[in-house]
Motif scaffolding. Structure first.
Motif, PDB file in Angstrom:
ATOM      1  N   ILE A  72      83.202  47.701 109.942  1.00 21.29           N
ATOM      2  CA  ILE A  72      81.984  47.475 109.152  1.00 21.29           C
ATOM      3  C   ILE A  72      81.084  48.705 109.212  1.00 21.29           C
ATOM      4  N   ASN A  73      80.995  49.319 110.390  1.00 20.66           N
ATOM      5  CA  ASN A  73      80.196  50.537 110.543  1.00 20.66           C
ATOM      6  C   ASN A  73      80.733  51.659 109.659  1.00 20.66           C
ATOM      7  N   SER A  74      82.047  51.829 109.625  1.00 20.09           N
ATOM      8  CA  SER A  74      82.655  52.880 108.789  1.00 20.09           C
ATOM      9  C   SER A  74      82.426  52.620 107.305  1.00 20.09           C
ATOM     10  N   LEU A  75      82.547  51.364 106.890  1.00 20.04           N
ATOM     11  CA  LEU A  75      82.287  51.038 105.482  1.00 20.04           C
ATOM     12  C   LEU A  75      80.827  51.306 105.120  1.00 20.04           C
ATOM     13  N   THR A  76      79.927  51.014 106.052  1.00 21.61           N
ATOM     14  CA  THR A  76      78.506  51.295 105.830  1.00 21.61           C
ATOM     15  C   THR A  76      78.279  52.793 105.658  1.00 21.61           C
ATOM     16  N   ILE A  77      78.919  53.593 106.505  1.00 23.04           N
ATOM     17  CA  ILE A  77      78.778  55.050 106.417  1.00 23.04           C
ATOM     18  C   ILE A  77      79.324  55.560 105.081  1.00 23.04           C
ATOM     19  N   MET A  78      80.445  54.984 104.634  1.00 25.87           N
ATOM     20  CA  MET A  78      81.014  55.399 103.350  1.00 25.87           C
ATOM     21  C   MET A  78      80.024  55.152 102.216  1.00 25.87           C
ATOM     22  N   VAL A  79      79.352  54.002 102.247  1.00 28.79           N
ATOM     23  CA  VAL A  79      78.372  53.687 101.211  1.00 28.79           C
ATOM     24  C   VAL A  79      77.165  54.613 101.307  1.00 28.79           C
ATOM     25  N   ILE A  80      76.747  54.927 102.543  1.00 28.37           N
ATOM     26  CA  ILE A  80      75.608  55.834 102.742  1.00 28.37           C
ATOM     27  C   ILE A  80      75.878  57.193 102.096  1.00 28.37           C
ATOM     28  N   PHE A  81      77.109  57.673 102.207  1.00 27.19           N
ATOM     29  CA  PHE A  81      77.445  58.994 101.664  1.00 27.19           C
ATOM     30  C   PHE A  81      77.749  58.988 100.169  1.00 27.19           C
ATOM     31  N   MET A  82      77.850  57.808  99.568  1.00 30.99           N
ATOM     32  CA  MET A  82      78.129  57.737  98.131  1.00 30.99           C
ATOM     33  C   MET A  82      76.953  58.312  97.340  1.00 30.99           C
ATOM     34  N   PRO A  83      77.214  58.892  96.163  1.00 30.64           N
ATOM     35  CA  PRO A  83      76.116  59.364  95.316  1.00 30.64           C
ATOM     36  C   PRO A  83      75.231  58.197  94.883  1.00 30.64           C
ATOM     37  N   LEU A  84      73.939  58.465  94.725  1.00 30.43           N
ATOM     38  CA  LEU A  84      72.990  57.412  94.367  1.00 30.43           C
ATOM     39  C   LEU A  84      72.911  57.186  92.868  1.00 30.43           C
ATOM     40  N   SER A  85      73.506  58.070  92.087  1.00 30.91           N
ATOM     41  CA  SER A  85      73.510  57.905  90.628  1.00 30.91           C
ATOM     42  C   SER A  85      74.804  58.472  90.065  1.00 30.91           C
ATOM     43  N   VAL A  86      75.156  58.011  88.890  1.00 29.51           N
ATOM     44  CA  VAL A  86      76.359  58.499  88.216  1.00 29.51           C
ATOM     45  C   VAL A  86      76.007  58.930  86.805  1.00 29.51           C
ATOM     46  N   SER A  87      76.762  59.882  86.298  1.00 28.21           N
ATOM     47  CA  SER A  87      76.574  60.332  84.923  1.00 28.21           C
ATOM     48  C   SER A  87      77.444  59.473  84.013  1.00 28.21           C
ATOM     49  N   ALA A  88      76.862  58.985  82.934  1.00 25.89           N
ATOM     50  CA  ALA A  88      77.606  58.127  82.010  1.00 25.89           C
ATOM     51  C   ALA A  88      77.350  58.553  80.571  1.00 25.89           C
ATOM     52  N   THR A  89      78.366  58.371  79.737  1.00 23.60           N
ATOM     53  CA  THR A  89      78.240  58.678  78.312  1.00 23.60           C
ATOM     54  C   THR A  89      78.496  57.418  77.514  1.00 23.60           C
ATOM     55  N   ILE A  90      77.535  57.053  76.692  1.00 22.83           N
ATOM     56  CA  ILE A  90      77.681  55.897  75.800  1.00 22.83           C
ATOM     57  C   ILE A  90      77.461  56.412  74.377  1.00 22.83           C
ATOM     58  N   GLY A  91      78.544  56.414  73.632  1.00 19.86           N
ATOM     59  CA  GLY A  91      78.473  56.970  72.278  1.00 19.86           C
ATOM     60  C   GLY A  91      78.200  58.463  72.356  1.00 19.86           C
ATOM     61  N   GLU A  92      77.104  58.894  71.766  1.00 15.46           N
ATOM     62  CA  GLU A  92      76.716  60.304  71.780  1.00 15.46           C
ATOM     63  C   GLU A  92      75.717  60.623  72.886  1.00 15.46           C
ATOM     64  N   THR A  93      75.262  59.600  73.605  1.00 17.06           N
ATOM     65  CA  THR A  93      74.207  59.775  74.600  1.00 17.06           C
ATOM     66  C   THR A  93      74.794  59.885  76.004  1.00 17.06           C
ATOM     67  N   THR A  94      74.362  60.913  76.731  1.00 20.43           N
ATOM     68  CA  THR A  94      74.769  61.101  78.121  1.00 20.43           C
ATOM     69  C   THR A  94      73.528  61.060  78.996  1.00 20.43           C
ATOM     70  N   GLY A  95      73.638  60.352  80.108  1.00 15.91           N
ATOM     71  CA  GLY A  95      72.495  60.263  81.014  1.00 15.91           C
ATOM     72  C   GLY A  95      72.917  59.843  82.409  1.00 15.91           C
ATOM     73  N   GLU A  96      71.937  59.806  83.292  1.00 10.80           N
ATOM     74  CA  GLU A  96      72.164  59.406  84.678  1.00 10.80           C
ATOM     75  C   GLU A  96      71.783  57.943  84.857  1.00 10.80           C
ATOM     76  N   ILE A  97      72.642  57.201  85.553  1.00 15.19           N
ATOM     77  CA  ILE A  97      72.366  55.805  85.880  1.00 15.19           C
ATOM     78  C   ILE A  97      72.209  55.730  87.396  1.00 15.19           C
ATOM     79  N   SER A  98      71.077  55.226  87.852  1.00 17.53           N
ATOM     80  CA  SER A  98      70.829  55.131  89.284  1.00 17.53           C
ATOM     81  C   SER A  98      71.009  53.695  89.758  1.00 17.53           C
ATOM     82  N   GLY A  99      71.156  53.542  91.072  1.00 21.62           N
ATOM     83  CA  GLY A  99      71.290  52.213  91.657  1.00 21.62           C
ATOM     84  C   GLY A  99      72.674  51.618  91.521  1.00 21.62           C
ATOM     85  N   VAL A 100      73.684  52.466  91.314  1.00 20.28           N
ATOM     86  CA  VAL A 100      75.068  51.995  91.205  1.00 20.28           C
ATOM     87  C   VAL A 100      75.945  52.804  92.153  1.00 20.28           C
ATOM     88  N   LEU A 101      77.098  52.248  92.484  1.00 22.74           N
ATOM     89  CA  LEU A 101      78.080  52.966  93.290  1.00 22.74           C
ATOM     90  C   LEU A 101      79.232  53.378  92.387  1.00 22.74           C
TER      91      LEU A 101
END
Length: 199
Positions: free
Chosen positions: A20-49
């Protein structure tokens, strides 16, 4: 699995706590936002893994977290000054849960600080290891000279009593899995496979 068997090898009682500790550490190191493209629009989405680093791109960081994070957790859990002493009538499971409370918090805080330092430089630990360590090593062992070198060392080790699969599973499998995944994604997109085919 690395965390579980590392804890078991160290004769640490709370193997599930280590996982459980290792899984927690993995989540801690994950990026806090991802880049996404919907149609012609590209942007950052936060609060996702992102699932990007839960596949072959995250093998090496996951192995490091499983070893280093678990080692740190076990070391602190064995420190009596960090354990909460419970009265004699408290069940053992409850007592054990309180004994690992401070080591869990300290490990999480230390890893969060390290993750924050990576973010200050505009990256994350997964991307850093992928760029600096995994990609160059993958390029080495997926090329014909590096592949032959690893097999030569493995076959020589066999004469010393070390089985070939031990060397190959450590030196080749993580990188070949990543290379295979890249090839599969490229072929699915209608592009040529970027990694060398052997055989």
């Amino acid at each position: 699995a690395i965390s579980y068997y590392y804890a078991k090898n160290k004769n640490f009682k709370d193997t599930i706590g280590c996982v459980i500790n290792s899984l927690t550490i993995m989540v801690i190191f994950m990026p806090l936002s991802v880049s996404a493209t919907i149609g012609e629009t590209t942007g950052e989405i936060s609060g996702v893994l992102s699932y990007t680093y839960t596949a072959t791109n995250g093998i090496l960081p996951a192995m490091l977290i499983g070893i280093l994070g678990t080692g740190m957790f076990i070391h602190m859990s064995n420190n009596e000054h960090l354990q909460i002493k419970m009265p004699a009538g408290v069940p053992e499971a409850t007592s054990n849960a309180f004994n690992i409370l401070f080591p869990t918090i300290i490990t999480g805080v230390v890893m969060a600080l390290v993750a924050y330092i990576f973010r200050l430089f505009g990256t994350n630990m997964y991307q850093f290891i992928l760029t600096v360590v995994q990609t160059p090593l993958q390029g080495l062992v997926t090329g014909l000279p590096g592949f032959m070198l690893v097999y030569t060392i493995a076959l020589f080790s066999f004469t010393l009593g070390i089985h070939v699969s031990v060397i190959n599973s450590v030196c080749l499998k993580p990188f070949l899995a990543a290379a295979f995944n890249e090839n599969a994604l490229a072929l699915a997109a209608g592009e040529a496979a970027p990694n060398i085919k052997i055989g």
